[in-house]
Design an enzyme around this catalytic site. Structure first.
Site, PDB file in Angstrom:
ATOM      1  N   GLU A  58       1.600  -1.653   4.183  1.00 12.64           N
ATOM      2  CA  GLU A  58       1.253  -1.440   2.153  1.00 12.64           C
ATOM      3  C   GLU A  58       2.713  -0.893   1.646  1.00 12.64           C
ATOM      4  O   GLU A  58       2.710  -0.866   1.066  1.00 12.64           O
ATOM      5  CB  GLU A  58       0.207  -0.379   1.967  1.00 12.64           C
ATOM      6  CG  GLU A  58      -1.326  -1.853   2.883  1.00 12.64           C
ATOM      7  CD  GLU A  58      -1.243  -1.337   3.903  1.00 12.64           C
ATOM      8  OE1 GLU A  58      -3.027  -1.118   4.282  1.00 12.64           O
ATOM      9  OE2 GLU A  58      -0.553  -0.489   5.004  1.00 12.64           O
ATOM     10  N   SER A  81      -7.448  -3.630   7.190  1.00 16.80           N
ATOM     11  CA  SER A  81      -7.758  -2.439   6.241  1.00 16.80           C
ATOM     12  C   SER A  81      -7.418  -1.693   5.963  1.00 16.80           C
ATOM     13  O   SER A  81      -6.671  -1.408   7.526  1.00 16.80           O
ATOM     14  CB  SER A  81      -9.443  -1.832   6.644  1.00 16.80           C
ATOM     15  OG  SER A  81     -10.303  -1.364   5.653  1.00 16.80           O
ATOM     16  N   CYS A  83      -5.144   2.308   6.046  1.00 16.30           N
ATOM     17  CA  CYS A  83      -5.573   3.484   7.077  1.00 16.30           C
ATOM     18  C   CYS A  83      -5.844   5.032   5.934  1.00 16.30           C
ATOM     19  O   CYS A  83      -5.663   4.450   5.147  1.00 16.30           O
ATOM     20  CB  CYS A  83      -4.241   3.629   8.512  1.00 16.30           C
ATOM     21  SG  CYS A  83      -2.665   4.336   6.931  1.00 16.30           S
ATOM     22  N   CYS A  86      -2.309   5.050   3.408  1.00 16.36           N
ATOM     23  CA  CYS A  86      -2.102   3.831   2.402  1.00 16.36           C
ATOM     24  C   CYS A  86      -3.404   3.829   2.091  1.00 16.36           C
ATOM     25  O   CYS A  86      -3.169   3.643   0.594  1.00 16.36           O
ATOM     26  CB  CYS A  86      -2.374   2.561   3.093  1.00 16.36           C
ATOM     27  SG  CYS A  86      -0.968   2.524   4.419  1.00 16.36           S
TER      28      CYS A  86
END
Length: 152
Positions: A58, A81, A83, A86
């Protein structure tokens, strides 16, 4: 405006994840799109390749997007997904839509973002799961450096 083609967007992020894996890195890819599906940028986790713990998928896509007047209408697409790090980036810059390839391997910040009112689209993609699960099995020491079970 019609619903964006989220699976097509995710395909770009998956390409990035596969490139990162081929380079010896963690297979997490990301891409940023406009609501009409126009690609703004793409990136991949390169913390192993660049010896830089801040280059997550990301953050790489975000940096590659350059300065934007606003991020509110942009769509962050990621194979895993996000962290905590991010998730913070997504919150800080005001993204309102996040498309996630999968959150089973790592639930990350999806629930937090959803609770804050962001639109979270979890595609539960089997290719994303297979990439991460194979990587974790082959390289648990790398996975555990960052967001795996051994982090404290």
């Amino acid at each position: 405006m019609p619903t964006p083609d989220y699976p097509a967007m995710l395909a770009i992020a998956i390409e990035e994840a596969r490139t990162g894996l081929a380079e010896g890195g963690v297979p997490v890819g990301a891409a940023i799109f406009r609501p009409d599906g126009t690609l703004v940028s793409r990136g991949r986790n390169r913390r192993v390749q660049q010896n830089d713990p801040s280059i997550h998928g990301e953050t790489d896509a975000f940096r590659n997007a350059g300065r934007q007047k606003s991020y509110r209408d942009l769509i962050m697409v990621t194979t895993l997904s996000p962290c905590l790090y991010c998730t913070g980036l997504i919150r800080q810059f005001g993204f309102r839509t996040v498309v996630i390839g999968e959150s089973e391997t790592f639930p990350g910040g999806a629930a937090e973002l959803r609770n804050l009112g962001l639109t979270i689209v979890d595609l539960d993609n089997p290719d994303c799961k297979a990439l991460m699960q194979s990587f974790i099995t082959a390289h648990p020491e790398i996975w555990n450096e960052d967001i795996g079970e051994d982090t404290e």
